[in-house]
Design an enzyme around this catalytic site. Structure first.
Site, mmCIF file in Angstrom:
data_model
loop_
_atom_site.group_PDB
_atom_site.id
_atom_site.type_symbol
_atom_site.label_atom_id
_atom_site.label_comp_id
_atom_site.label_asym_id
_atom_site.label_seq_id
_atom_site.Cartn_x
_atom_site.Cartn_y
_atom_site.Cartn_z
ATOM 1 N N ARG A 121 46.143 77.603 -36.462
ATOM 2 C CA ARG A 121 46.083 78.336 -37.422
ATOM 3 C C ARG A 121 46.094 79.499 -37.925
ATOM 4 N NH1 ARG A 121 40.450 77.252 -35.629
ATOM 5 N NH2 ARG A 121 40.171 75.155 -36.406
ATOM 6 N N TYR A 122 46.111 79.689 -36.900
ATOM 7 C CA TYR A 122 46.670 81.573 -36.574
ATOM 8 C C TYR A 122 47.980 81.974 -37.195
ATOM 9 C CZ TYR A 122 41.846 82.347 -34.900
ATOM 10 O OH TYR A 122 40.617 82.253 -34.644
ATOM 11 N N ARG A 168 49.824 82.173 -33.209
ATOM 12 C CA ARG A 168 49.287 81.344 -32.079
ATOM 13 C C ARG A 168 48.728 80.172 -32.002
ATOM 14 N NH1 ARG A 168 46.243 85.186 -33.459
ATOM 15 N NH2 ARG A 168 43.913 85.200 -32.952
ATOM 16 N N CYS A 206 38.818 64.864 -18.240
ATOM 17 C CA CYS A 206 38.483 66.187 -18.259
ATOM 18 C C CYS A 206 37.583 65.919 -16.571
ATOM 19 C CB CYS A 206 36.876 66.224 -18.492
ATOM 20 S SG CYS A 206 37.213 68.024 -20.060
ATOM 21 N N CYS A 265 30.657 68.239 -19.898
ATOM 22 C CA CYS A 265 29.744 69.213 -20.339
ATOM 23 C C CYS A 265 28.256 68.590 -21.537
ATOM 24 C CB CYS A 265 29.932 70.256 -21.120
ATOM 25 S SG CYS A 265 31.634 71.410 -19.872
ATOM 26 N N CYS A 293 29.619 70.085 -25.865
ATOM 27 C CA CYS A 293 31.046 70.810 -25.801
ATOM 28 C C CYS A 293 30.670 70.527 -27.170
ATOM 29 C CB CYS A 293 31.937 69.302 -24.698
ATOM 30 S SG CYS A 293 33.256 69.243 -24.879
ATOM 31 N N ARG A 328 34.616 69.711 -28.466
ATOM 32 C CA ARG A 328 34.768 68.406 -28.458
ATOM 33 C C ARG A 328 33.863 67.416 -27.726
ATOM 34 N NH1 ARG A 328 39.128 71.695 -26.703
ATOM 35 N NH2 ARG A 328 40.178 73.379 -28.632
ATOM 36 N N ASP A 358 28.627 75.714 -31.716
ATOM 37 C CA ASP A 358 28.962 74.893 -32.476
ATOM 38 C C ASP A 358 28.689 73.746 -32.704
ATOM 39 O OD1 ASP A 358 31.771 76.737 -32.675
ATOM 40 O OD2 ASP A 358 32.596 75.602 -31.564
ATOM 41 N N ASP A 411 32.763 80.542 -34.453
ATOM 42 C CA ASP A 411 33.937 79.997 -34.799
ATOM 43 C C ASP A 411 33.405 79.641 -35.775
ATOM 44 O OD1 ASP A 411 36.780 79.314 -34.643
ATOM 45 O OD2 ASP A 411 36.207 78.350 -32.694
ATOM 46 N N LYS A 450 37.616 82.562 -35.602
ATOM 47 C CA LYS A 450 36.846 83.185 -34.443
ATOM 48 C C LYS A 450 36.781 84.534 -35.465
ATOM 49 C CE LYS A 450 38.860 81.125 -30.230
ATOM 50 N NZ LYS A 450 39.421 80.545 -30.657
HETATM 51 C C1 PLP Z 1 40.856 80.311 -29.914
HETATM 52 C C2 PLP Z 1 42.026 79.744 -30.569
HETATM 53 C C3 PLP Z 1 43.073 80.170 -30.380
HETATM 54 C C4 PLP Z 1 42.705 81.363 -29.592
HETATM 55 O O1 PLP Z 1 42.775 82.671 -30.035
HETATM 56 P P1 PLP Z 1 42.803 84.119 -29.736
HETATM 57 O O2 PLP Z 1 41.488 84.859 -30.343
HETATM 58 O O3 PLP Z 1 43.503 84.547 -29.862
HETATM 59 O O4 PLP Z 1 41.626 83.921 -28.020
HETATM 60 C C5 PLP Z 1 43.960 80.196 -30.767
HETATM 61 N N1 PLP Z 1 44.708 78.862 -31.422
HETATM 62 C C6 PLP Z 1 42.598 77.931 -31.834
HETATM 63 C C7 PLP Z 1 42.873 77.001 -32.773
HETATM 64 C C8 PLP Z 1 41.840 78.556 -32.000
HETATM 65 O O5 PLP Z 1 40.821 78.349 -31.961
#
Ligand code: PLP
Length: 428
Positions: free
Chosen positions: A124-125, A128, A137, A141, A144, A146, A306, A343, A350
């Site tokens: 997504r980002y 990362r 698990c 929870c 959760c 998910r 969420d 989110d 986020k």
């Molecule tokens: C939360 C998340 C991350 C990591 O995000 P940070 O803000 O760097 O902690 C990476 N990918 C996805 C899909 C996420 O939901």
């Protein structure tokens, strides 16, 4: 077996008050394998440990058909039986409210599956990714995000999938950080976890690996396993994100688990979910964040809950989250203030939310307020030298911006009282 609790107070054998666990020894109780074998999954099992009114039993049967139950004996033993609203009970017992969802709740509100580049890997980002490795698990929870994967064996990453994940990561040199989540990666057998971590370690542009796990909270004895600890010790770029939601979860056992990670040099951060009826108050959150700092766990995120199917009854207003941040920032160590985030739907990621500290601006000045309610003018580039004040009859915030005044200060704050004392003590 080595002593489960090396330091701190000895365990109080609190599990012995439950009839089925009367004869369970300390050795068994602190063996994660025993805990896994004796997980509470069926309503019939639950009522043998804790007798319940018929209606509640029937509700739990109904709910667990849709959203299965899984509670570790350890986590269960933390429940205060006198309190029907006990925070640990609420996070682990199926509730009929799970079936009374609001119409907009969906299975995958964050579009994690839409954003998967290969099965299990959400990209997504820019730099990362999120790896959802397993559905296992150590407690389900009830809140959760998910919840859709609970009890489903499909979706556990096979070695075939791992190869395609590693292949994708290898080809994408822009990825420098991976969040390994699930399910709970530490619920996997050591040899599978090792295989995955080794695979990730071999990707030279991956600078950090974060493990998302609730094991310190729901099955801390997993982190008393020397083999697991020796395995984790081999990886120099490991971080752990865990998930404490309530100060009552910070037990001697949990502290020992955290300490074992810290001893290996693994930083431990915490992600809390804001939950209606569980931790939606300034007092509880302050206690939680301060207790985490005491055990060297850094509060990282406070998540707004969420809109996942089956969790609507846990959601709060955004104003509640703002109120909590208002009650933390300035009042406790800055290290103890998590970032409150939503989110976003559609894979927006986020987004941080904060009370307003910026009240107004002009070309030269900015008007801020602090945690005490003091309103103060600040010149970001310094006070303009040849500034001419055209008026001197403004009132309110514009007076701060346009005239020579510099602050509106509430009287009688503890800080001002200290100032008065300082003056009379030292500056006579
Ligand atoms: C939360 C998340 C991350 C990591 O995000 P940070 O803000 O760097 O902690 C990476 N990918 C996805 C899909 C996420 O939901």
């Amino acid at each position: 077996m080595e002593k489960a609790i090396e330091e701190g107070k000895p365990p109080n054998s609190s599990w012995k008050k439950f009839i089925p666990w009367q004869d369970i020894s300390e050795e068994q109780w602190y063996d994660w394998r025993w805990q896994i074998k004796n997980m509470i999954r069926k309503p019939e099992q639950l009522v043998k440990i804790l007798p319940l009114p018929r209606k509640e039993f029937e509700d739990i049967c109904r709910v667990s058909d849709s959203y299965p139950m899984l509670i570790s004996p350890y986590y269960f033993s933390l429940i205060d039986l006198e309190n029907p609203n006990d925070p640990i009970r609420k996070q682990s017992f199926p509730s009929i409210e799970e079936l009374e969802d609001l119409a907009y709740a969906v299975e995958d509100p964050l579009d994690e599956e839409e954003d998967q580049s290969v099965p299990g890997l959400t990209h997504r980002y820019p730099d990362r990714v999120l790896l959802t490795l397993t559905n296992f698990c150590t407690t389900y929870c009830r809140h959760c995000t998910r919840k859709r994967i609970h009890g489903k064996s499909k979706g556990t990453l096979s070695s075939y999938c791992l190869d395609s994940v590693l292949d994708y990561l290898q080809k994408h040199e822009e990825i420098r950080d991976i969040v390994v989540s699930g399910g709970d990666p530490l619920a996997l057998p050591n040899r599978i976890l090792e295989k995955i971590l080794k695979g990730l370690q071999d990707i030279s542009h991956l600078e950090m690996i974060r493990i998302g796990t609730r094991v310190p909270v729901t099955l801390p004895m997993r982190l008393y396993d020397q083999d697991l600890l020796s395995l984790l010790e081999n990886f120099e770029n490991l971080w752990v994100n865990t998930h404490f939601n309530h100060p009552r979860e910070i037990t001697i056992e949990a502290v020992q688990a955290v300490r074992n990670l810290l001893k290996l040099g693994i930083p431990v951060n915490n992600q809390t979910v804001l939950l209606n009826g569980i931790n939606d108050s300034v007092e509880i959150m302050r206690e939680l964040m301060l207790s985490l700092l005491k055990i060297r766990v850094r509060p990282y995120y406070l998540f707004h809950c969420d809109p996942s199917k089956g969790v609507s009854h846990f959601r709060t207003s955004v104003w509640k989250g703002m109120e909590i941040i208002e009650g933390l920032r300035g009042h406790i160590s800055g290290l103890g203030v998590p970032t409150y985030v939503i989110d976003a739907p559609r894979g927006g990621g986020k987004i941080p939310l904060m009370p307003n500290y910026v009240l107004s601006y002009s070309e030269d000045a900015i008007v801020l307020r602090n945690y005490e309610g003091m309103i103060v003018k600040y010149y970001p580039k310094g006070k303009p030298k040849d500034r001419i004040f055209h008026h001197n009859n403004y009132i309110g915030i514009i007076k701060l911006l346009e005239e020579d005044a510099d602050a509106l200060i509430p009287s009688e704050t503890p800080r001002l009282k200290r100032r008065e004392n300082n003056k009379s003590n030292y500056k006579k």
